[in-house]
Motif scaffolding. Sequence first.
Motif, PDB file in Angstrom:
ATOM      1  N   GLU A 108       0.900  -1.070  -0.233  1.00 11.10           N
ATOM      2  CA  GLU A 108       0.101  -0.082  -0.116  1.00 11.10           C
ATOM      3  C   GLU A 108       1.185   1.204  -0.125  1.00 11.10           C
ATOM      4  O   GLU A 108       2.287   1.198   0.305  1.00 11.10           O
ATOM      5  CB  GLU A 108      -0.621   0.177   1.163  1.00 11.10           C
ATOM      6  CG  GLU A 108      -1.903  -0.454   0.959  1.00 11.10           C
ATOM      7  CD  GLU A 108      -2.972  -0.516   1.572  1.00 11.10           C
ATOM      8  OE1 GLU A 108      -3.338   0.170   2.572  1.00 11.10           O
ATOM      9  OE2 GLU A 108      -3.505  -1.583   2.746  1.00 11.10           O
ATOM     10  N   HIS A 109       0.309   2.457  -0.341  1.00 10.75           N
ATOM     11  CA  HIS A 109       0.571   3.527  -0.503  1.00 10.75           C
ATOM     12  C   HIS A 109       1.583   3.898   0.563  1.00 10.75           C
ATOM     13  O   HIS A 109       2.942   4.647   1.027  1.00 10.75           O
ATOM     14  CB  HIS A 109       0.355   4.816  -0.925  1.00 10.75           C
ATOM     15  CG  HIS A 109      -0.988   5.478  -0.375  1.00 10.75           C
ATOM     16  ND1 HIS A 109      -2.239   4.962  -0.320  1.00 10.75           N
ATOM     17  CD2 HIS A 109      -0.659   6.352   0.021  1.00 10.75           C
ATOM     18  CE1 HIS A 109      -2.570   5.302   0.656  1.00 10.75           C
ATOM     19  NE2 HIS A 109      -1.564   6.989   0.668  1.00 10.75           N
ATOM     20  N   ALA A 110       1.279   3.786   1.562  1.00 15.59           N
ATOM     21  CA  ALA A 110       1.299   4.280   3.160  1.00 15.59           C
ATOM     22  C   ALA A 110       2.427   3.384   3.394  1.00 15.59           C
ATOM     23  O   ALA A 110       3.411   3.967   4.796  1.00 15.59           O
ATOM     24  CB  ALA A 110      -0.120   4.158   3.966  1.00 15.59           C
ATOM     25  N   PHE A 166      -2.802   8.982   2.665  1.00 13.58           N
ATOM     26  CA  PHE A 166      -2.442  10.091   1.951  1.00 13.58           C
ATOM     27  C   PHE A 166      -4.375  10.149   0.216  1.00 13.58           C
ATOM     28  O   PHE A 166      -4.492  11.047  -0.240  1.00 13.58           O
ATOM     29  CB  PHE A 166      -1.446  10.085   0.849  1.00 13.58           C
ATOM     30  CG  PHE A 166      -1.855  11.560   0.313  1.00 13.58           C
ATOM     31  CD1 PHE A 166      -0.795  12.633   0.982  1.00 13.58           C
ATOM     32  CD2 PHE A 166      -1.415  11.720  -0.964  1.00 13.58           C
ATOM     33  CE1 PHE A 166      -0.771  13.932   0.505  1.00 13.58           C
ATOM     34  CE2 PHE A 166      -0.530  12.800  -1.748  1.00 13.58           C
ATOM     35  CZ  PHE A 166      -1.111  14.387  -0.048  1.00 13.58           C
ATOM     36  N   ILE A 167      -5.469   8.978   1.519  1.00 16.92           N
ATOM     37  CA  ILE A 167      -6.366   8.971   0.824  1.00 16.92           C
ATOM     38  C   ILE A 167      -7.378  10.347   1.451  1.00 16.92           C
ATOM     39  O   ILE A 167      -7.774  10.906   0.051  1.00 16.92           O
ATOM     40  CB  ILE A 167      -7.006   7.947   1.127  1.00 16.92           C
ATOM     41  CG1 ILE A 167      -5.956   6.809  -0.030  1.00 16.92           C
ATOM     42  CG2 ILE A 167      -8.258   7.794   0.013  1.00 16.92           C
ATOM     43  CD1 ILE A 167      -5.949   6.629  -1.714  1.00 16.92           C
ATOM     44  N   GLY A 184      -1.946  -2.556  -4.429  1.00 16.27           N
ATOM     45  CA  GLY A 184      -1.736  -2.599  -2.640  1.00 16.27           C
ATOM     46  C   GLY A 184      -3.254  -2.917  -2.100  1.00 16.27           C
ATOM     47  O   GLY A 184      -2.681  -3.369  -0.833  1.00 16.27           O
ATOM     48  N   GLN A 185      -3.627  -1.698  -2.635  1.00 18.40           N
ATOM     49  CA  GLN A 185      -4.846  -2.694  -1.823  1.00 18.40           C
ATOM     50  C   GLN A 185      -5.705  -3.637  -1.971  1.00 18.40           C
ATOM     51  O   GLN A 185      -7.106  -3.959  -1.057  1.00 18.40           O
ATOM     52  CB  GLN A 185      -6.253  -1.095  -0.904  1.00 18.40           C
ATOM     53  CG  GLN A 185      -5.302   0.371  -0.565  1.00 18.40           C
ATOM     54  CD  GLN A 185      -6.020   1.060   0.072  1.00 18.40           C
ATOM     55  OE1 GLN A 185      -7.075   0.931  -0.509  1.00 18.40           O
ATOM     56  NE2 GLN A 185      -5.455   2.013   0.637  1.00 18.40           N
ATOM     57  N   ALA A 186      -5.419  -3.949  -3.038  1.00 23.02           N
ATOM     58  CA  ALA A 186      -6.333  -4.832  -3.560  1.00 23.02           C
ATOM     59  C   ALA A 186      -7.809  -4.080  -3.996  1.00 23.02           C
ATOM     60  O   ALA A 186      -9.040  -5.094  -3.423  1.00 23.02           O
ATOM     61  CB  ALA A 186      -6.488  -5.985  -3.434  1.00 23.02           C
ATOM     62  N   ALA A 190      -2.442   6.473  -6.739  1.00 19.45           N
ATOM     63  CA  ALA A 190      -2.611   5.277  -7.334  1.00 19.45           C
ATOM     64  C   ALA A 190      -1.063   5.064  -8.760  1.00 19.45           C
ATOM     65  O   ALA A 190      -0.954   3.722  -8.837  1.00 19.45           O
ATOM     66  CB  ALA A 190      -3.528   5.956  -8.808  1.00 19.45           C
ATOM     67  N   VAL A 191      -0.675   6.146  -8.898  1.00 16.54           N
ATOM     68  CA  VAL A 191       0.625   5.200  -9.504  1.00 16.54           C
ATOM     69  C   VAL A 191       1.697   5.502  -8.693  1.00 16.54           C
ATOM     70  O   VAL A 191       2.313   4.416  -8.956  1.00 16.54           O
ATOM     71  CB  VAL A 191       1.635   7.477 -10.221  1.00 16.54           C
ATOM     72  CG1 VAL A 191       3.117   7.071 -10.034  1.00 16.54           C
ATOM     73  CG2 VAL A 191       1.476   8.046 -10.851  1.00 16.54           C
ATOM     74  N   MET A 192       2.051   5.289  -7.047  1.00 20.03           N
ATOM     75  CA  MET A 192       2.745   5.389  -6.502  1.00 20.03           C
ATOM     76  C   MET A 192       2.663   3.005  -6.054  1.00 20.03           C
ATOM     77  O   MET A 192       3.698   2.600  -6.453  1.00 20.03           O
ATOM     78  CB  MET A 192       2.344   5.291  -5.125  1.00 20.03           C
ATOM     79  CG  MET A 192       3.005   6.458  -4.467  1.00 20.03           C
ATOM     80  SD  MET A 192       2.903   7.651  -2.955  1.00 20.03           S
ATOM     81  CE  MET A 192       3.912   6.174  -2.479  1.00 20.03           C
ATOM     82  N   GLU A 193       1.070   3.064  -6.597  1.00 19.75           N
ATOM     83  CA  GLU A 193       0.919   1.722  -6.123  1.00 19.75           C
ATOM     84  C   GLU A 193       1.044   0.964  -7.618  1.00 19.75           C
ATOM     85  O   GLU A 193       1.681  -0.478  -7.212  1.00 19.75           O
ATOM     86  CB  GLU A 193      -0.657   1.525  -5.691  1.00 19.75           C
ATOM     87  CG  GLU A 193      -0.291   2.040  -4.125  1.00 19.75           C
ATOM     88  CD  GLU A 193      -1.927   1.518  -3.431  1.00 19.75           C
ATOM     89  OE1 GLU A 193      -2.266   0.151  -3.368  1.00 19.75           O
ATOM     90  OE2 GLU A 193      -1.836   1.749  -1.841  1.00 19.75           O
ATOM     91  N   ASN A 194       0.940   1.283  -8.715  1.00 16.55           N
ATOM     92  CA  ASN A 194       0.635   0.712  -9.913  1.00 16.55           C
ATOM     93  C   ASN A 194       1.735   1.044 -10.716  1.00 16.55           C
ATOM     94  O   ASN A 194       2.047  -0.334 -11.549  1.00 16.55           O
ATOM     95  CB  ASN A 194      -0.670   1.487 -10.232  1.00 16.55           C
ATOM     96  CG  ASN A 194      -1.491   0.682 -10.990  1.00 16.55           C
ATOM     97  OD1 ASN A 194      -2.741  -0.160 -11.047  1.00 16.55           O
ATOM     98  ND2 ASN A 194      -2.544   1.946  -9.565  1.00 16.55           N
TER      99      ASN A 194
END
Length: 426
Positions: free
Chosen positions: A140-142, A274-275, A342-344, A394-398
């Motif tokens: 996850e981004h966090a 950061f959501i 990351g969160q699926a 979204a960029v970070m996780e993908n």
Amino acid sequence: MHDIAYIRANPQAFDAALARRGADPVADRIIALDAKKREASTKVQQAQSRRNDASKAIGQAMGQGDKDKAEALKAEVAEIKASMPQWEDAASAAGSELDDLLATLPNLPAEDVPDGKDEADNVEVHQWGKKRAFDFEPKEHADLGPALGMDFETGAKLSGARFTFLRGDMARLHRALAQFMLDTQTRKNGYTECNPPVLVNDDAMYGTDKLPKFAEDSFRTTDDRWLIPTSEVSLTASVAGEILPDLTQPIRLTAHTLCFRSEAGAAGRDTRGFIRQHQFEKVEMVSICRPEDSAAEHERMTECAEQLLQTLDLPYRRVLLCTGDMGFGARKTYDLEVWLPGQAAWREISSCSNTGDFQARRMNARYRPEGEKKTAFVHTLNGSGLAVGRTLVAVMENYQNADGSVTVPDALTPYMGGVDRLEAVS
């Protein structure tokens, strides 16, 4: 705001439409208050007219030497003056009660909006893109962010929960996303870039349906201004009180601004990461158009937001919101939900709404159709193009890599000064 004439002519249809949004029937009460207001206003107008006529007659009687008639007319004028405040107060009270009631009622849903209670009843329209297959467990981004410059601890130290301090290339990527979005909306999609105030008055918030319902979700300054929850408020309210020329072409506005939300109704939701922040940035799209053009403009606006996700190669889906999940001022809404590996899970990254004439009536925004003397209310639309922070997530996780770095999408490298990868900050 709703059209009183429509409610008087179609009380059952109005209540049925409100029922689709979970609201109780109120047409009879609205009609009764409107009748009471109009009756009192008529009494005031009649009294004013008779007072004016009697005042003129006094002069005539005095000129003719008829003192008795003059005195009788003076007594009548005095009586009228004494009775008028009663009817003026009655008209004002009924009008205020009617306005207060109407201000609490949501917009009526479009016919093709599905009925439902919450997000579980939303309808997927389509999906785009292929979800990336990872040869490692995506984070996850966090969990990715702190090593790359997403500093949650300093944000919390400075401002409390739901604030973040971005550093280095993470801050630059955030800025690059906003510039990329603005360039796309202005150079490709025909929106006019604006730089509006982020502090607005009550009228701007009320006209864009943020007051009174969302007062608790907004920040207010000590001098009674509001920090905008979205630049939809500033951009849309820019035409408040205006009579626009014939809108053969919609007015399309865009802005990149800070946005502020107290999230009073979101306690406990997305507290990590950061959501959902109190302060965030968004590139907003707003359209002002003729009623007959708003359905097509809604589709176009949503496609403009989709174009950004496609260029970034981020898998997403378009969802048509049901009546129970739709925003207060919307008559139809599409959400774009991006895939977060990351969160699926699918998470909202843009919401594009057609409000019809709901906001226009609240802020008295009209246009004059070509060749006609009468004016008509405009239709207003708004959408995220896109939420910058959520797009960063979204960029970070993908685009994450096994070593914890994040590859910069090709579309963003021109904005990054040659940086093509976010790596751990030393």
